[in-house]
Design an enzyme around this catalytic site. Structure first.
Site, PDB file in Angstrom:
ATOM      1  N   HIS A   1       0.704  -1.327  -0.053  1.00  0.00           N
ATOM      2  CA  HIS A   1      -0.118   0.121   0.108  1.00  0.00           C
ATOM      3  C   HIS A   1       0.828   1.275  -0.061  1.00  0.00           C
ATOM      4  O   HIS A   1       0.303   2.421  -0.292  1.00  0.00           O
ATOM      5  CB  HIS A   1      -0.984  -0.069   1.255  1.00  0.00           C
ATOM      6  CG  HIS A   1      -0.267   0.489   2.450  1.00  0.00           C
ATOM      7  ND1 HIS A   1       0.413  -0.504   3.277  1.00  0.00           N
ATOM      8  CD2 HIS A   1      -0.398   1.656   3.122  1.00  0.00           C
ATOM      9  CE1 HIS A   1       0.604   0.045   4.393  1.00  0.00           C
ATOM     10  NE2 HIS A   1       0.334   1.460   4.221  1.00  0.00           N
TER      11      HIS A   1
ATOM     12  N   ASP B   1      -0.797  -7.466   1.417  1.00  0.00           N
ATOM     13  CA  ASP B   1       0.040  -6.114   1.664  1.00  0.00           C
ATOM     14  C   ASP B   1       1.473  -6.349   1.462  1.00  0.00           C
ATOM     15  O   ASP B   1       2.372  -5.722   2.140  1.00  0.00           O
ATOM     16  CB  ASP B   1      -0.482  -5.328   2.799  1.00  0.00           C
ATOM     17  CG  ASP B   1       0.080  -3.979   2.758  1.00  0.00           C
ATOM     18  OD1 ASP B   1      -0.050  -3.286   1.563  1.00  0.00           O
ATOM     19  OD2 ASP B   1       0.529  -3.263   3.897  1.00  0.00           O
TER      20      ASP B   1
ATOM     21  N   SER C   1       5.325   1.087   8.040  1.00  0.00           N
ATOM     22  CA  SER C   1       4.817  -0.064   7.109  1.00  0.00           C
ATOM     23  C   SER C   1       5.827  -0.416   6.314  1.00  0.00           C
ATOM     24  O   SER C   1       6.605   0.446   5.496  1.00  0.00           O
ATOM     25  CB  SER C   1       3.750   0.493   6.407  1.00  0.00           C
ATOM     26  OG  SER C   1       2.499   0.255   7.030  1.00  0.00           O
TER      27      SER C   1
END
Length: 298
Positions: A50, A80, A155
C-alpha cells in the site's frame, strides 16, 4: 536492577544498529516515505504494497545514505506485500528467523527508515494464531500480532527479535487498527512466486457459493454439519466444465472437508492450479464424486 536495565538497553540499541544495515527508505508515494527490508544481496527488497503507488522510478534510501532506483517485481495486495528490485547497489541482506519458537510476551522491535536515520519502537508479541485468511483473501501461515506502536512510515519495515533477526514485515493495512506482521514463511513463498511468475497464482473454481446446513442423514454420512451450496457457475469455468450445477452442495475438495468458504479458499492455492482434483458433492439428496480441473483466478 539498574545494571540489568542498562545492559538490556545497550543490547537493544546494538540490535537496532546492527539490523539497520538491512533497512531502507522506500519513496513510492507522494507523501511520507515508508520502509523496506533488504531480502537478498542481489537487489531484492520487500515492502508493504500500500505504500508503493507506482511500478517504476521508486526511490530507495540506502543505509549508507546513498540513493538508488527500484522497480516493482510483483505484488500481493491480499497480504500487503510488494517485491522491489534494485540494481547496481551494495546491499546487506537481513537475517531471518522463523516464528515457530515465538511466544506471547516475547520482546520485539519494529524498525523503520522513513527518514535518513533508523527509527525503532519496542513492544511484545500480544497474540499468535494458526493459519489465517486476511480480509482481502490472502493466506497467512500464522497470525502474528504485537503491541508495537506503528509510527508513520514504519509500514514495510521489519519486526525483529532481540537478536535482530526478522520475524516478519510490519503493516498497518492488513487489519486496520491492529499492528500485524506478515510472517517470514509467507514472505518467502510470496517472494519466490513473484520472482518466478510476476504474480501470486491462486486457484479458481468459478462458482458462487454459500454455506448451508446439511440434513441430519447427510450430516451423519459426511461427518460434517455444513457444506457449500452452489448458487451459480461461471460459464465455461472450472465448475461449469466439471458439471456442477445450481443446487449442488460441495462437501469436500481434493480429499479435504469444506464446511465454510475459508476452508475452500485455503485449498485453492497456487500448487493446485491446473490439477484435476476430486470434489465430493450432494446432488438430489445423494452423495456423488466428480473431478474438477482447478483454474487460475483471473
Amino acid at each position: 536492577m539498574g545494571e540489568f536495565l542498562s545492559d538490556l538497553s545497550s543490547a537493544l540499541a546494538g540490535t537496532v544498529q546492527a539490523t539497520s544495515k538491512s533497512i531502507v527508505r522506500v519513496e513510492g508515494r507522494r507523501r511520507l516515505p515508508a520502509s523496506g527490508v533488504i531480502w537478498s544481496a542481489d537487489g531484492i527488497i520487500v515492502t508493504a504494497d500500500h505504500v508503493v503507488r507506482r511500478d517504476d522510478g521508486i526511490g530507495i534510501g540506502l543505509p549508507d545514505r546513498q540513493k538508488a532506483n527500484a522497480e516493482v517485481v510483483g505484488r500481493d495486495p491480499t497480504i500487503d506485500l510488494a517485491v522491489l528490485r534494485v540494481s547496481g547497489a551494495e546491499l546487506e541482506a537481513a537475517q531471518v528467523a522463523l516464528s515457530d519458537k515465538l511466544q506471547v510476551g516475547h520482546l520485539v522491535l519494529a524498525l523503520g527508515r522513513p527518514g535518513q536515520g533508523i527509527q525503532a519502537t519496542l513492544g511484545i508479541v500480544s497474540a499468535l494464531g494458526e493459519a489465517w485468511r486476511t480480509p482481502a483473501g490472502g493466506q497467512l501461515d500464522r497470525y502474528l500480532q504485537t503491541d508495537v506502536l506503528m509510527y508513520p512510515g514504519f509500514s514495510g519495515g521489519p519486526l525483529v527479535d532481540a537478536a535482530g533477526r526478522v520475524l516478519g514485515m510490519n503493516t498497518s493495512a492488513v487489519l486496520r487498527g491492529i499492528s500485524l506482521a506478515v510472517p517470514v514463511p509467507a514472505i518467502q513463498s510470496t517472494v519466490q512466486a513473484l520472482l518466478d511468475h510476476g504474480k501470486v497464482r491462486r486457484g479458481f473454481l468459478g462458482a458462487a457459493l454459500q454455506p448451508v446446513r446439511l440434513p441430519g442423514q447427510l450430516a451423519e454420512g459426511t461427518g460434517q454439519q455444513t457444506g457449500l451450496l452452489v448458487l451459480s457457475v461461471t460459464p465455461d469455468g472450472p465448475a461449469d466444465q466439471a458439471g456442477l450445477v445450481l443446487g449442488d452442495t460441495i462437501v469436500a475438495l481434493a480429499g479435504n472437508a469444506v464446511r465454510h468458504l475459508d476452508e475452500l479458499m485455503a485449498l485453492l492455492s497456487s500448487d493446485i492450479v491446473g490439477t484435476a482434483v476430486p470434489a465430493r458433492i450432494v446432488r438430489g439428496g445423494q452423495i456423488e464424486e466428480i473431478s474438477v480441473v482447478i483454474g487460475e483466478r483471473p
